[in-house]
Design a protein around this motif. Structure first.
Motif, PDB file in Angstrom:
ATOM      1  N   UNK A   1      42.844   8.853  -9.994  1.00 13.05           N
ATOM      2  CA  UNK A   1      42.003   7.759 -10.476  1.00 13.05           C
ATOM      3  C   UNK A   1      40.973   7.371  -9.428  1.00 13.05           C
TER       4      UNK A   1
ATOM      5  N   UNK B   1      43.209  -3.275 -23.005  1.00 11.72           N
ATOM      6  CA  UNK B   1      41.844  -3.153 -23.502  1.00 11.72           C
ATOM      7  C   UNK B   1      41.660  -4.020 -24.738  1.00 11.72           C
TER       8      UNK B   1
ATOM      9  N   UNK C   1      24.365  -3.629 -17.156  1.00 12.83           N
ATOM     10  CA  UNK C   1      24.480  -2.332 -16.470  1.00 12.83           C
ATOM     11  C   UNK C   1      24.919  -2.536 -15.031  1.00 12.83           C
TER      12      UNK C   1
ATOM     13  N   UNK D   1      27.158  -1.480 -12.686  1.00 14.93           N
ATOM     14  CA  UNK D   1      28.146  -0.415 -12.518  1.00 14.93           C
ATOM     15  C   UNK D   1      29.244  -0.696 -11.495  1.00 14.93           C
TER      16      UNK D   1
ATOM     17  N   UNK E   1      37.689  -0.923 -13.736  1.00 14.65           N
ATOM     18  CA  UNK E   1      38.451   0.256 -14.149  1.00 14.65           C
ATOM     19  C   UNK E   1      39.581   0.535 -13.163  1.00 14.65           C
TER      20      UNK E   1
ATOM     21  N   UNK F   1      48.117  -0.237 -14.929  1.00 13.02           N
ATOM     22  CA  UNK F   1      48.825   0.711 -15.790  1.00 13.02           C
ATOM     23  C   UNK F   1      49.855   1.490 -14.984  1.00 13.02           C
TER      24      UNK F   1
ATOM     25  N   UNK G   1      48.061   8.783 -17.910  1.00 10.45           N
ATOM     26  CA  UNK G   1      48.177   7.462 -17.316  1.00 10.45           C
ATOM     27  C   UNK G   1      46.818   6.773 -17.165  1.00 10.45           C
ATOM     28  N   UNK G   2      45.734   7.547 -17.216  1.00  9.48           N
ATOM     29  CA  UNK G   2      44.410   6.939 -17.112  1.00  9.48           C
ATOM     30  C   UNK G   2      44.187   6.034 -18.309  1.00  9.48           C
ATOM     31  N   UNK G   3      43.798   4.794 -18.069  1.00 16.01           N
ATOM     32  CA  UNK G   3      43.507   3.942 -19.218  1.00 16.01           C
ATOM     33  C   UNK G   3      42.244   4.438 -19.945  1.00 16.01           C
TER      34      UNK G   3
ATOM     35  N   UNK H   1      40.377   3.524 -22.822  1.00 25.57           N
ATOM     36  CA  UNK H   1      39.219   2.765 -23.287  1.00 25.57           C
ATOM     37  C   UNK H   1      38.349   2.279 -22.126  1.00 25.57           C
ATOM     38  N   UNK H   2      38.965   1.729 -21.066  1.00 28.08           N
ATOM     39  CA  UNK H   2      38.101   1.352 -19.935  1.00 28.08           C
ATOM     40  C   UNK H   2      37.300   2.527 -19.369  1.00 28.08           C
ATOM     41  N   UNK H   3      37.924   3.699 -19.276  1.00 29.41           N
ATOM     42  CA  UNK H   3      37.204   4.854 -18.739  1.00 29.41           C
ATOM     43  C   UNK H   3      36.060   5.246 -19.672  1.00 29.41           C
TER      44      UNK H   3
ATOM     45  N   UNK I   1      34.547   3.295 -21.641  1.00 26.05           N
ATOM     46  CA  UNK I   1      33.503   2.273 -21.521  1.00 26.05           C
ATOM     47  C   UNK I   1      32.582   2.612 -20.360  1.00 26.05           C
ATOM     48  N   UNK I   2      33.173   2.965 -19.212  1.00 23.53           N
ATOM     49  CA  UNK I   2      32.350   3.275 -18.048  1.00 23.53           C
ATOM     50  C   UNK I   2      31.483   4.495 -18.325  1.00 23.53           C
ATOM     51  N   UNK I   3      32.143   5.537 -18.860  1.00 26.51           N
ATOM     52  CA  UNK I   3      31.387   6.754 -19.147  1.00 26.51           C
ATOM     53  C   UNK I   3      30.247   6.448 -20.104  1.00 26.51           C
TER      54      UNK I   3
ATOM     55  N   UNK J   1      28.830   3.660 -20.610  1.00 34.85           N
ATOM     56  CA  UNK J   1      27.814   2.835 -19.975  1.00 34.85           C
ATOM     57  C   UNK J   1      26.881   3.691 -19.121  1.00 34.85           C
ATOM     58  N   UNK J   2      27.449   4.663 -18.429  1.00 39.72           N
ATOM     59  CA  UNK J   2      26.616   5.553 -17.615  1.00 39.72           C
ATOM     60  C   UNK J   2      25.760   6.464 -18.472  1.00 39.72           C
TER      61      UNK J   2
ATOM     62  N   UNK K   1      33.967   0.950 -29.240  1.00 42.13           N
ATOM     63  CA  UNK K   1      32.807   1.197 -28.385  1.00 42.13           C
ATOM     64  C   UNK K   1      31.536   0.678 -29.031  1.00 42.13           C
TER      65      UNK K   1
END
Lengths: 232, 302, 274, 313
Positions: B4, B238, B263, B265, B272, B279, C114-116, C118-120, C122-124, C126-127, C208
Motif C-alpha cells: 500500500x 467507504x 483536486x 491530491x 487512502x 483495514x 486487503x486494499x480498500x 473504493x478509496x483507491x 476514487x484516487x485513481x 481523480x488523477x 463514483x
C-alpha cells in the motif's frame, strides 16, 4: 525391465519456517518385476498412497530415484518419459471420482484413444474388446458417472487404464470403498488380467488379508521405513 | 502494508501530467517561485530510491505531506476529522455485525418460512442499494417529511444527547447496510452448517429446535462472517464516507469529497493511506478473533 | 421442494427484470421519448409532455434514465468479465501447479484483497479523469481476487480427485486437463461470483459518478442522483428526479445479484442419509 | 423378559423424483444386555433403520409400521417428546467421529452436554460425570482429555469420546452406526471393547450396524442380514457363522478373506423397483421357478433362526 524405487524419501513442508519438514518416508527401496504383485501395507497416514504417487511419477521424491527399465525417470528424455508415463498407471480408491462427472463414460474412453493416436474408426472395436475383458456391457458407455454403481465404476476405471496397455499399475486401495462381495469380484478380475497380460501391480491396502491374497511379496511401512517380509 | 505504501508512493509519479502538480494538487494557488521551491524540497530531482527512502522516513514520523489547498499538514487535518467518522462507522459496523449474525442465523435456520424469505429479500434489496441513495431516502423521509431528526452536522451543541440525536439516522442507515450484507452470508453459512453431521448429532443428543442453532451452529457459522466483516471494513467505511456527504457530516467523507472537487491530491493520498491502515488493523483483529473461536486455526491445520 | 420452486420463481423474476434493463441498454433510441441532448424547460414537474419531469438543464428525466442503463450494464458486465478472466487464470494456475508459484500468486492476491477498493478507485479516478474504458479496466483489475481465491480452493480439491490424477498419469497436457477436466467442474462456483462481481461493479460505478468521477460524456444513473443532490432537486423534494435513477440502480443490481444468489443456492449442499 | 426395542413391519420410503423403498417391512426385537448386529452391503437400508429408530430421518422420508421402545410406540410421539428421549433413553454413535463432533467445542463440553440438556445435573455435576466416565473407560487422568478439541486427537480417540458423549446418561438402547469404519485394526478392537463394556450390566441393549462381518462375529449375540431393504436371515451368532442358511448369507461369508474371496456374481437390485419374487433370485445358484414368481416371507426354520427363502424350508 522392472520398476524400482531406490532410496526414496518424501517430506512435506510444514509451514513457512525452513527446516520444519514432516518426513513421510525415507531411505525406501523396492522393486516390482513384470507380472508380479508387490503388496504394500501400513496404517492410515503411514504414507502408502504418497509412495504410490511418487513411484507413478505424480509427485517428485525429495531424495532418491525412481527407475523404469533401469533408467532414472528424472533423467529421461522426452520420448522415454512419454513411454514411462503411459506404461505406469494408477488406479484410485474412490469409485465415485474415477470419472469426470461432466462427461459420459464413452467420451472419457475415447479421449484416451485420441491421446495415443488410435484412429476413430478403429476405436469402437478396441473399446468393445476392453469392456469384455473387464466383464461389462457396452450399454454403460452412454451413461454419466453418477448413473453407475461403485463396482462398475472401478471396473470401468480399470478398463480405461488398460486402453494404454500399461506394464505396471499402482493400485491405491482399489477395493477399500467397496462391499465385500464386490471386493471379491474386483480382486478376481485383477488376478485374471494379470495372468492374461503380465502386468506388474503395486497393491496398496490397509487390509492385511486382502494384501496377502493378492501379493507374492509383501512390505509394510512403519514409522517412515519399509519393512519387506522375508528380507528383514 | 508495504504494497500500500508502494502504491501510494508510485501513484503521483506514474500518473500523467507534471508530478509536482500531481503531488500538490491542481487547483492550489501557487506561484512559479513556490513551485520551484517545492520541487527542490520534495526532491523530485533525486534518484527514485532516495525519494522512496525519504518518503518512508516521513511516513514513520507521521508526516503525510502538506495540503496546499487547506494550508495545513495532511496528518493533522485527517486526524481532526477522522475521530468522528470512526465513531460513526465503528458503531455501525459492530451493530451491523451483531444484527446481521443474529437475523441471518434465524433466517437460515428456517429458510422456507414466509418471514425468513421476506427478511432475506429485504436484505438483498438493501445490500444492492448504493449507501448514499439509502441515506437520501432516510433523510427525505425521517428528516424532511417527518422532521424527527436534524438534517445535518454532528451536533448543535457538544453534548452527548445532541450527538446521539444527530448520529442516530446515519448510524441506522449504515447499520442497515452492513447488517444486510452480513445477514446474507450468515444465512448461507447456517443453511450449510445445518446439514453437517455434528448438527445431526446434536439432535441425537436430545437438543431441540433452536437450541441446536444457539448451542452448536451459531459459533461455527459465524466464522465466515468474521472474515467478511474484516474484508468488508474498507467497503463499509467507504459507505460511511458517502453517507457523511449526504448528511453533511463534517467527517472524512466530506473532506474527501471537497478534496476531489478541489483536486487536492496530497489529501486524497493521505486519506487512502489512513483507510488502508484501518483495514489492515481490522484484518489483524479478525485473525486474532478467528483464532480464538476456531481451534483448528490455532492448531495450524485447515 | 418448496424452496426450490421459490428459488426458480425469484430467478425468473430477476431474469425478466434484467431483460428489461438489457432492452433499455440495447435500443435506447427506440424506447426513449427524447434524444440525449434535446432540451426544454428546466425543473418541470411530471406531466404529459415529460412523464418524469425535466432536470436543471431541461433534459427529459425518463429519457436520461433509459440511456443510463447502457453505461451501468456495460461497466458492470465488462469489468466483471475482466475480473473473472484474471481470477480464473490466477486461481487455476496457483491451484494446479501449487508450490512456490502458488505462494507468490496468493500473496499477491492477499495484497489486492486487503486494499480498500473504493478509496483507491476514487484516487485513481481523480488523477485520471476516466472514461468508460478506464473505469472498466480499473474496476476489473481490482475485483478479481475473491474469484481467484474461490477458483484456487476448488481447483485444489478437484485436482486431487481420481479423474484428474489419472488424466495426469495418462499424460494429458496440463492445459488440456485444466480446460476439459477442471474448469467444467468448477464453473458452478465461478458463475455466481461473476454475477456478484457485476453487481458490485455497478454499485461502484454508481458511487463514483455520484462523486462526479464518472465518465463526463455519459449521464449515468449515479450521476443523475448526484446532480439531483447537488443541483437542488433533493432539497426541493423533487422526488421524480432522484428517486427513479436510484431505484433503477437498486433494481438492476438486485436482478443481477439475485440471479447470482440463485445459482449459488442451487449448488448448495443437499441432505443425504448414507 | 420384556424387550427394550421391538420393531414391527417397519417400512421407510424416500419420496424424491422416484420413490425409493429403502426399508421394507422389517421386524425384530432386542432385549436388555443384548447385542444385535445388522449387517449388509451399502444401500441395503441398515443405516436408515438406525435413523428411523432415533427419529432423525429427513422430512421426505415416509415411515410406517411400529417402533416400540420400552412399551411406547415412538412413531406416535411428538418431536418434542422424542427429543426428550434422545440422548437420555436411546442414543446413537455415528460413523466418522471427526465430523459428528463439533470442531469448535472442547471434548469435555461435548461429553457433558447431554447431562445439561436433560436437566440431570448442574454444570459442575456434568463435568464431574464426564471425567468419571472417561476414567472408567481407561482414559486417565481425564484432565488430559477433557480440554482437547476434536482436531487434536486421532480418529479412534474421537470415536471413544463420541461413545462417551452418547452414553453418559446410561441409555437403555445404544445404536452404533458403522462405529469402526475407517479405523486402523488396533483401534477397531478398542472401540469393540467399549461397546461390549456398555452392555455388560445387562440393562443396555446395543444395535450394531456394520458392513464388517468380522466385528459382528466378535461381539454380537445375534446377527440379522439385510439384503435390498429386507432382513433375509436372523440367527444366533454361532449358528449363523457355522451354518449360514440363506444363499445370500452363504455368498457373503464366501467372499470373506478366510474363505478365499469367492465373489457373488451380479449386483443388488434397484431399490426403486425391486423384482416381484425373491430379491436375490437373479444372483442365486439354487434358484427355482417359484423364486422368481412369489415373494418369500421371513419364516422360522430349525434351531430358532428366521430365513426368507423358498429353498431353505
Amino acid at each position: 525391465m522392472s520398476l524400482s524405487a531406490d532410496r526414496l524419501a518424501r517430506a512435506y513442508r510444514n509451514g513457512f519456517l525452513p527446516g520444519s519438514r514432516r518426513t513421510v518416508f525415507r531411505d525406501l527401496s523396492l522393486t516390482i518385476r513384470p507380472g508380479e504383485t508387490f503388496g504394500l501395507m501400513g496404517n492410515s497416514g503411514a504414507g502408502k498412497s504418497t509412495l504410490g504417487r511418487v513411484i507413478a511419477g505424480l509427485e517428485p521424491p525429495t531424495a532418491g530415484r525412481v527407475c523404469f527399465h533401469g533408467r532414472d525417470t528424472a533423467l529421461m528424455n522426452r520420448s522415454e518419459y512419454r513411454a514411462f508415463r503411459r506404461s505406469v498407471q494408477v488406479m484410485f480408491q474412490d469409485p465415485s471420482a474415477a470419472f469426470n462427472p461432466k462427461k459420459t463414460i464413452g467420451t472419457s474412453y475415447m479421449e484416451v484413444l485420441d491421446l495415443i493416436g488410435t484412429p476413430r474408426p478403429a476405436q469402437k472395436a478396441v473399446i468393445a474388446g476392453i469392456l469384455e475383458s473387464v466383464g461389462l456391457s457396452g450399454e454403460l458407455l452412454g451413461r454419466y458417472p453418477h448413473q453407475i454403481s461403485g463396482g462398475q465404476s472401478q471396473r470401468l476405471a480399470l478398463g480405461r487404464i488398460l486402453l494404454l496397455d500399461p506394464e505396471y499399475i499402482v493400485l491405491d486401495e482399489p477395493t477399500s470403498a467397496l462391499d465385500v462381495s464386490v471386493q471379491a469380484q474386483i480382486l478376481h478380475l485383477l488376478k485374471e488380467l494379470q495372468s492374461e497380460r503380465g502386468i506388474g501391480y503395486l497393491f496398496i491396502s490397509h487390509d492385511e488379508a486382502v494384501v496377502r491374497f493378492m501379493a507374492s511379496r509383501v512390505g509394510r511401512i512403519e514409522d517412515g521405513r519399509l519393512v519387506i517380509e522375508g528380507e528383514a | 502494508m508495504c504494497a500500500i505504501i508502494a502504491i501510494n508512493f508510485a501513484l503521483p509519479r506514474l500518473m500523467p501530467g507534471d508530478p509536482v502538480m500531481n503531488l500538490i494538487g491542481e487547483d492550489a494557488m501557487v506561484t512559479p517561485a513556490q513551485l520551484a521551491e517545492i520541487r527542490a524540497k520534495i526532491g523530485l530531482d533525486r534518484p527514485v530510491t532516495v525519494q522512496f527512502v525519504s518518503c518512508l522516513g516521513d511516513l514513520l514520523c507521521g508526516d503525510l505531506g502538506y495540503s496546499f489547498h487547506l494550508h495545513g499538514p495532511v496528518a493533522g487535518i485527517l486526524w481532526s476529522r477522522m475521530s468522528w467518522t470512526l465513531l460513526f462507522a465503528g458503531t455501525a459496523i459492530v451493530l451491523g455485525a451483531l444484527i446481521g449474525i443474529i437475523a441471518g442465523a434465524l433466517s437460515g435456520w428456517k429458510p422456507e418460512t414466509r418471514r425468513s424469505r421476506a427478511v432475506t429479500c429485504a436484505a438483498m434489496a438493501v445490500s444492492c442499494t448504493p449507501p448514499y441513495f439509502l441515506a437520501m431516502l432516510f433523510l427525505a423521509f425521517f428528516a424532511f417529511r417527518l422532521g424527527l431528526f436534524p438534517a445535518k452536522g454532528y451536533y448543535d451543541v457538544l453534548t452527548a444527547g445532541s450527538v446521539v440525536h444527530h448520529l442516530l439516522l446515519p448510524v441506522a442507515v449504515l447499520t442497515l447496510f452492513a447488517a444486510s450484507r452480513n445477514l446474507l452470508v450468515m444465512r448461507g453459512s447456517v443453511v450449510q452448517e445445518k446439514n453437517s453431521h455434528y448438527a445431526l448429532y446434536a439432535r441425537a443428543k436430545g437438543l431441540f429446535g433452536r437450541q441446536i442453532l444457539f448451542r452448536h451452529l451459531l459459533r461455527n457459522a459465524s466464522l465466515p462472517v468474521i472474515t467478511l466483516v474484516a474484508l468488508d471494513f474498507g467497503f463499509i467505511f467507504s459507505g460511511a464516507l458517502f453517507i457523511e456527504i449526504v448528511f453533511s457530516l463534517n467527517g472524512m467523507g466530506t473532506l474527501i469529497y471537497d478534496a476531489i472537487l478541489a483536486r487536492d491530491y496530497p489529501l486524497l493520498q493521505g486519506a487512502f493511506l489512513v483507510i488502508a491502515l484501518l483495514v489492515v488493523t481490522a484484518n489483524i483483529i479478525a485473525d486474532l478473533l478467528y483464532g480464538a473461536l476456531d481451534p483448528r486455526v490455532r492448531e495450524g491445520g485447515v | 421442494m418448496r424452496a426450490m420452486d421459490a428459488l426458480k420463481s425469484t430467478n425468473r423474476g430477476a431474469m425478466a427484470l434484467l431483460a428489461v434493463f438489457l432492452c433499455m441498454a440495447a435500443f435506447p433510441s427506440l424506447i426513449a421519448p427524447y434524444g440525449p441532448s434535446e432540451r426544454s424547460m428546466p425543473y418541470q414537474a411530471p406531466g404529459p409532455e415529460h412523464i418524469l419531469g425535466t432536470t436543471n438543464m431541461g433534459n427529459d428525466i425518463l429519457s436520461e434514465l433509459i440511456y443510463g442503463a447502457r453505461i451501468s450494464l456495460l461497466v458492470g458486465f465488462a469489468s466483471a468479465l475482466l475480473a473473472t478472466g484474471i481470477g480464473l487464470a490466477v486461481g487455476l494456475t496457483a491451484g494446479y501447479f501449487r508450490g512456490a508459484l502458488d505462494e507468490v500468486l496468493m500473496a499477491f492476491t492477499d495484497v489486492v484483497l486487503i486494499i480498500p477498493k473504493i478509496p483507491l478507485i476514487i484516487i485513481l479516478a481523480a488523477f485520471l479523469r476516466p472514461g468508460v474504458g478506464i473505469l472498466i479496466l480499473v474496476l476489473g483489475a481490482l475485483s478479481w481476487e475473491s474469484i481467484a481465491r474461490v477458483v484456487r480452493s476448488k481447483t485444489l480439491q478437484v485436482r486431487e480427485t481420481g479423474f484428474v490424477m489419472s488424466a495426469r498419469c495418462m499424460g494429458f497436457p496440463p492445459l488440456r486437463i485444466m480446460a476439459s477436466d477442471i474448469v467444467p467442474n468448477i464453473i458452478h462456483v465461478v458463475l455466481p461470483k461473476f454475477m456478484l462481481a457485476t453487481a458490485a461493479a455497478m454499485i461502484s460505478e454508481a458511487s463514483l459518478s455520484f462523486l462526479g468521477l464518472g465518465d463526463p460524456s455519459m449521464e449515468s444513473w449515479g450521476a443523475m442522483v448526484s446532480s439531483a443532490f447537488t443541483k437542488g432537486g433533493f432539497i426541493r423534494e423533487m422526488w421524480w428526479w432522484y428517486l427513479p435513477p436510484g431505484i433503477c440502480i437498486t433494481l438492476c443490481v438486485l436482478s443481477v445479484a439475485a440471479i447470482g444468489f440463485a445459482f449459488e443456492e442451487g449448488e448448495g449442499t443437499t441432505v443425504r442419509v448414507e | 423378559m420384556n424387550p427394550v426395542l421391538e420393531i414391527d413391519a417397519l417400512s421407510v420410503t424416500f419420496c424424491g423424483k422416484q420413490a425409493v423403498h429403502a426399508v421394507d417391512r422389517v421386524s425384530f426385537s432386542l432385549g436388555g444386555g443384548e447385542i444385535l448386529a445388522l449387517v449388509g452391503e451399502t444401500g441395503c437400508g441398515k443405516s436408515v433403520i438406525a435413523h428411523a429408530v432415533m427419529g432423525l430421518l429427513p422430512g421426505e422420508a415416509q415411515v410406517s409400521g411400529r417402533i416400540v421402545f420400552k412399551g411406547r410406540d415412538l412413531l406416535a410421539l411428538s418431536e418434542r417428546e422424542r427429543s426428550a428421549m434422545r440422548g437420555k433413553d436411546c442414543a446413537i454413535v455415528f460413523q466418522d467421529p471427526s465430523r459428528a463432533l463439533n470442531p469448535v467445542h472442547r471434548i469435555g463440553r461435548q461429553i457433558a452436554e447431554p447431562v445439561l440438556i436433560h436437566g440431570a445435573g448442574s454444570r459442575e455435576e456434568a463435568h464431574r460425570r464426564a471425567a468419571a466416565l472417561l476414567e472408567r473407560m481407561g482414559l486417565s487422568p481425564p484432565g488430559n482429555y477433557l480440554p482437547l478439541y476434536p482436531c487434536q486427537s486421532s480418529g479412534g480417540m474421537n470415536q471413544r469420546f463420541l461413545i462417551a458423549a452418547s452414553t453418559i446418561l446410561d441409555p437403555s438402547l445404544v445404536i452404533a452406526d458403522e462405529p469402526t469404519k475407517g479405523l486402523d485394526p488396533g483401534r477397531v478392537r478398542e472401540v469393540e471393547d467399549e461397546l461390549v463394556r456398555l452392555t455388560g450390566g445387562g440393562r443396555t441393549a446395543l444395535l450394531l450396524i456394520t458392513h464388517d462381518l468380522a466385528v459382528a462375529r466378535r461381539i454380537a449375540d445375534r446377527i440379522a442380514v439385510m439384503y435390498a431393504g429386507e432382513i433375509v436371515e436372523l440367527a444366533e451368532n454361532d449358528a449363523f457363522f457355522d451354518r449360514p442358511s440363506h444363499p445370500y448369507s452363504r455368498g457373503l461369508l464366501q467372499s470373506l478373506p478366510e474363505h478365499g474371496f469367492v465373489p457373488i456374481p451380479g449386483s443388488s437390485p434397484s431399490p426403486v423397483s425391486p423384482p416381484p419374487g425373491c430379491r436375490f433370485q437373479a444372483r442365486c445358484r439354487d434358484g427355482k421357478a417359484v423364486c422368481g414368481g412369489q415373494h418369500p416371507d421371513l419364516v422360522s426354520a430349525a434351531d430358532g433362526r428366521m430365513v426368507r427363502c423358498w429353498q431353505c424350508r
